[in-house]
Scaffold this motif. Structure first.
Motif, PDB file in Angstrom:
ATOM      1  N   GLN A  21       3.586  14.522 -13.964  1.00  0.00           N
ATOM      2  CA  GLN A  21       2.562  15.140 -14.791  1.00  0.00           C
ATOM      3  C   GLN A  21       2.405  16.635 -14.517  1.00  0.00           C
ATOM      4  OE1 GLN A  21      -0.920  12.809 -13.968  1.00  0.00           O
ATOM      5  NE2 GLN A  21      -0.114  10.952 -14.942  1.00  0.00           N
ATOM      6  N   HIS A  22       2.877  17.087 -13.348  1.00  0.00           N
ATOM      7  CA  HIS A  22       2.722  18.495 -12.959  1.00  0.00           C
ATOM      8  C   HIS A  22       4.058  19.059 -12.470  1.00  0.00           C
ATOM      9  CE1 HIS A  22      -1.688  18.226 -13.198  1.00  0.00           C
ATOM     10  NE2 HIS A  22      -1.537  17.017 -12.697  1.00  0.00           N
ATOM     11  N   PRO A  23       5.013  19.200 -13.377  1.00  0.00           N
ATOM     12  CA  PRO A  23       6.346  19.695 -12.983  1.00  0.00           C
ATOM     13  C   PRO A  23       6.306  21.141 -12.501  1.00  0.00           C
ATOM     14  CG  PRO A  23       6.122  19.628 -15.369  1.00  0.00           C
ATOM     15  CD  PRO A  23       4.929  18.926 -14.810  1.00  0.00           C
ATOM     16  N   GLU A  24       5.226  21.856 -12.825  1.00  0.00           N
ATOM     17  CA  GLU A  24       5.150  23.259 -12.398  1.00  0.00           C
ATOM     18  C   GLU A  24       4.819  23.411 -10.913  1.00  0.00           C
ATOM     19  OE1 GLU A  24       0.978  21.988 -13.191  1.00  0.00           O
ATOM     20  OE2 GLU A  24       2.954  21.640 -14.091  1.00  0.00           O
ATOM     21  N   ASP A  62       5.086  22.682  -6.721  1.00  0.00           N
ATOM     22  CA  ASP A  62       6.137  22.489  -5.716  1.00  0.00           C
ATOM     23  C   ASP A  62       5.722  21.359  -4.775  1.00  0.00           C
ATOM     24  OD1 ASP A  62       8.145  22.591  -3.874  1.00  0.00           O
ATOM     25  OD2 ASP A  62       7.543  24.491  -2.985  1.00  0.00           O
ATOM     26  N   PHE A  63       6.461  20.224  -4.828  1.00  0.00           N
ATOM     27  CA  PHE A  63       6.139  19.076  -3.974  1.00  0.00           C
ATOM     28  C   PHE A  63       7.160  18.899  -2.850  1.00  0.00           C
ATOM     29  CE2 PHE A  63       4.201  18.171  -8.077  1.00  0.00           C
ATOM     30  CZ  PHE A  63       2.919  17.731  -7.696  1.00  0.00           C
ATOM     31  N   SER A  64       7.910  19.935  -2.544  1.00  0.00           N
ATOM     32  CA  SER A  64       8.983  19.797  -1.558  1.00  0.00           C
ATOM     33  C   SER A  64       8.444  19.464  -0.162  1.00  0.00           C
ATOM     34  CB  SER A  64       9.821  21.078  -1.492  1.00  0.00           C
ATOM     35  OG  SER A  64       8.999  22.191  -1.133  1.00  0.00           O
ATOM     36  N   LYS A  65       7.193  19.848   0.101  1.00  0.00           N
ATOM     37  CA  LYS A  65       6.626  19.602   1.424  1.00  0.00           C
ATOM     38  C   LYS A  65       5.539  18.524   1.390  1.00  0.00           C
ATOM     39  CE  LYS A  65       7.457  24.332   3.070  1.00  0.00           C
ATOM     40  NZ  LYS A  65       6.859  25.532   3.654  1.00  0.00           N
ATOM     41  N   ALA A  66       5.473  17.798   0.303  1.00  0.00           N
ATOM     42  CA  ALA A  66       4.456  16.747   0.175  1.00  0.00           C
ATOM     43  C   ALA A  66       4.767  15.591   1.110  1.00  0.00           C
ATOM     44  CB  ALA A  66       4.383  16.270  -1.264  1.00  0.00           C
ATOM     45  N   LYS A  67       3.732  15.061   1.721  1.00  0.00           N
ATOM     46  CA  LYS A  67       3.860  13.944   2.636  1.00  0.00           C
ATOM     47  C   LYS A  67       2.893  12.840   2.201  1.00  0.00           C
ATOM     48  CE  LYS A  67       5.202  16.588   6.722  1.00  0.00           C
ATOM     49  NZ  LYS A  67       4.855  16.908   8.151  1.00  0.00           N
ATOM     50  N   ILE A  68       3.363  11.600   2.334  1.00  0.00           N
ATOM     51  CA  ILE A  68       2.516  10.456   2.017  1.00  0.00           C
ATOM     52  C   ILE A  68       1.855   9.981   3.296  1.00  0.00           C
ATOM     53  CG2 ILE A  68       2.451   8.097   1.118  1.00  0.00           C
ATOM     54  CD1 ILE A  68       4.882   8.770  -0.551  1.00  0.00           C
ATOM     55  N   ASP A  73       0.823  -1.213   0.000  1.00  0.00           N
ATOM     56  CA  ASP A  73       0.000   0.000   0.000  1.00  0.00           C
ATOM     57  C   ASP A  73       0.854   1.259   0.000  1.00  0.00           C
ATOM     58  OD1 ASP A  73      -2.320  -1.472  -0.032  1.00  0.00           O
ATOM     59  OD2 ASP A  73      -2.595  -1.423   2.152  1.00  0.00           O
ATOM     60  N   GLU A  74       1.917   1.240   0.804  1.00  0.00           N
ATOM     61  CA  GLU A  74       2.804   2.402   0.868  1.00  0.00           C
ATOM     62  C   GLU A  74       3.515   2.621  -0.467  1.00  0.00           C
ATOM     63  OE1 GLU A  74       3.871   2.014   5.653  1.00  0.00           O
ATOM     64  OE2 GLU A  74       5.211   1.182   4.135  1.00  0.00           O
ATOM     65  N   GLN A  75       3.911   1.525  -1.118  1.00  0.00           N
ATOM     66  CA  GLN A  75       4.582   1.635  -2.409  1.00  0.00           C
ATOM     67  C   GLN A  75       3.640   2.189  -3.465  1.00  0.00           C
ATOM     68  OE1 GLN A  75       7.992   0.895  -3.068  1.00  0.00           O
ATOM     69  NE2 GLN A  75       7.389   2.121  -4.830  1.00  0.00           N
ATOM     70  N   ASN A  76       2.372   1.762  -3.423  1.00  0.00           N
ATOM     71  CA  ASN A  76       1.382   2.263  -4.377  1.00  0.00           C
ATOM     72  C   ASN A  76       1.193   3.771  -4.229  1.00  0.00           C
ATOM     73  OD1 ASN A  76       0.877  -0.210  -5.569  1.00  0.00           O
ATOM     74  ND2 ASN A  76      -0.832  -0.704  -4.211  1.00  0.00           N
ATOM     75  N   LYS A  77       1.141   4.238  -2.968  1.00  0.00           N
ATOM     76  CA  LYS A  77       0.985   5.672  -2.726  1.00  0.00           C
ATOM     77  C   LYS A  77       2.198   6.451  -3.251  1.00  0.00           C
ATOM     78  CE  LYS A  77      -1.984   5.197   1.346  1.00  0.00           C
ATOM     79  NZ  LYS A  77      -2.112   5.423   2.807  1.00  0.00           N
ATOM     80  N   GLN A  78       3.383   5.882  -3.032  1.00  0.00           N
ATOM     81  CA  GLN A  78       4.597   6.547  -3.519  1.00  0.00           C
ATOM     82  C   GLN A  78       4.610   6.613  -5.050  1.00  0.00           C
ATOM     83  OE1 GLN A  78       8.021   4.578  -1.862  1.00  0.00           O
ATOM     84  NE2 GLN A  78       7.479   5.089   0.253  1.00  0.00           N
ATOM     85  N   ASP A  79       4.168   5.522  -5.684  1.00  0.00           N
ATOM     86  CA  ASP A  79       4.137   5.495  -7.150  1.00  0.00           C
ATOM     87  C   ASP A  79       3.132   6.500  -7.695  1.00  0.00           C
ATOM     88  OD1 ASP A  79       6.033   3.515  -7.081  1.00  0.00           O
ATOM     89  OD2 ASP A  79       4.605   1.866  -7.374  1.00  0.00           O
ATOM     90  N   MET A  80       1.966   6.595  -7.026  1.00  0.00           N
ATOM     91  CA  MET A  80       0.941   7.546  -7.473  1.00  0.00           C
ATOM     92  C   MET A  80       1.448   8.979  -7.361  1.00  0.00           C
ATOM     93  SD  MET A  80      -2.511   5.861  -5.826  1.00  0.00           S
ATOM     94  CE  MET A  80      -3.495   7.301  -6.242  1.00  0.00           C
ATOM     95  N   LEU A  81       2.130   9.277  -6.245  1.00  0.00           N
ATOM     96  CA  LEU A  81       2.670  10.616  -6.054  1.00  0.00           C
ATOM     97  C   LEU A  81       3.742  10.924  -7.095  1.00  0.00           C
ATOM     98  CD1 LEU A  81       2.852  13.243  -4.465  1.00  0.00           C
ATOM     99  CD2 LEU A  81       4.449  12.109  -2.908  1.00  0.00           C
TER     100      LEU A  81
END
Length: 209
Positions: free
Chosen positions: A197-200, A202-208, A183-191
Motif C-alpha cells: 500500500q506504500h511503495p514510496e 523504504d522498508f529495507s530495515k523493517a523488523k517484525i 502470530d508470526e505469519q499474521n505479522k508478516q502478512d500485515m507488513l
C-alpha cells in the motif's frame, strides 16, 4: 480407595519454593526424549498426560496399605513413598508447573502383572493449555513437539478452547518445521500488505517484533 488432597497439602507448597515459573516454558524447544503415552519413564515412576491432567504411576511393595503410604501433593511439589522407609521417598521434588489441589487425587491398587501394588496419582494442571516436558524439575525432558493430542476429544471442547488448542498444535508443527507460528505469519502478512500500500516508503530495515 481415592484420597483427595485439599487444604491439608499446603505444607507441601511451602517446601516447594517458587522456582517453577521459568520451567513452564521448557516445552517450547524441540529437544528431549520421545514421549511415552505423552509422558515418560523415570527411575521409580512413569507418567503420562492429557492437555488438562497428569497421571503418575508409582510401584510399591505387595501388601502395602494406603495408611502406610506417605503421599503429599502440593501446588508445586510431589512426595510419594512408604512411610518410614529407610531409603526415603520413591518420588520427591518440585513439579514442572502448578496443579489444582482440590481436583488432584490418588489411589493404591493391586498390580497382579508385576506382583506389587501401584499408586496412581491424578494431577490436574493449573494451566490446562500447556504440555509438560517433565514431571519434576531436574528430570529428563521429553520433546513436547512429539506429543500426540487426542484429536477425537477436540469436538468436546467449547469453541474458544478448541480454537486455542488447534492453534497451539499448529504452532508446534510450524516450529518443528522451522516455519513461522500463526502470530508470526499474521505479522508478516500485515507488513507485506502495508508495504504494498506504500511503495514510496523504504522498508529495507523493517523488523517484525
Amino acid at each position: 480407595r481415592w484420597r483427595h488432597l485439599r487444604g491439608d497439602a499446603a505444607a507441601g507448597d511451602a517446601a516447594a519454593g517458587g522456582a517453577a515459573a521459568d520451567s513452564e516454558e521448557g516445552g517450547e524447544e524441540s529437544k528431549g526424549q520421545a514421549p511415552v503415552n505423552n509422558g515418560g519413564v523415570c527411575g521409580n515412576y512413569r507418567w503420562e498426560q492429557s492437555l488438562g491432567d497428569v497421571t503418575v504411576f508409582v510401584a510399591v511393595p505387595k501388601g502395602t496399605k494406603a495408611k502406610q503410604l506417605n503421599v503429599q501433593i502440593g501446588k508445586k511439589r510431589l512426595v510419594v513413598g512408604v512411610a518410614g522407609a529407610p531409603s526415603g521417598p520413591l518420588v520427591e521434588g518440585e513439579l514442572h508447573a502448578a496443579v489444582k489441589l482440590e481436583d488432584s487425587s490418588w489411589s493404591v491398587e493391586d498390580n497382579a502383572k508385576e506382583d506389587n501394588r501401584l499408586v496412581t496419582l491424578t494431577l490436574t494442571k493449573m494451566n490446562g493449555m500447556e504440555w509438560w516436558n517433565r514431571l519434576l524439575v531436574g528430570d529428563a525432558e521429553i520433546d513436547t513437539q512429539k506429543v500426540e493430542p487426542e484429536n477425537s476429544k477436540l469436538s468436546d471442547l467449547d469453541g474458544e478452547t478448541r480454537q486455542t488448542v488447534e492453534k497451539m498444535m499448529y504452532d508446534q508443527r510450524q516450529k518443528a518445521a522451522g516455519l513461522p507460528t500463526a502470530d508470526e505469519q499474521n505479522k508478516q502478512d500485515m507488513l507485506k500488505r502495508f508495504m504494498e500500500q506504500h511503495p514510496e516508503m523504504d522498508f529495507s530495515k523493517a523488523k517484525i517484533c
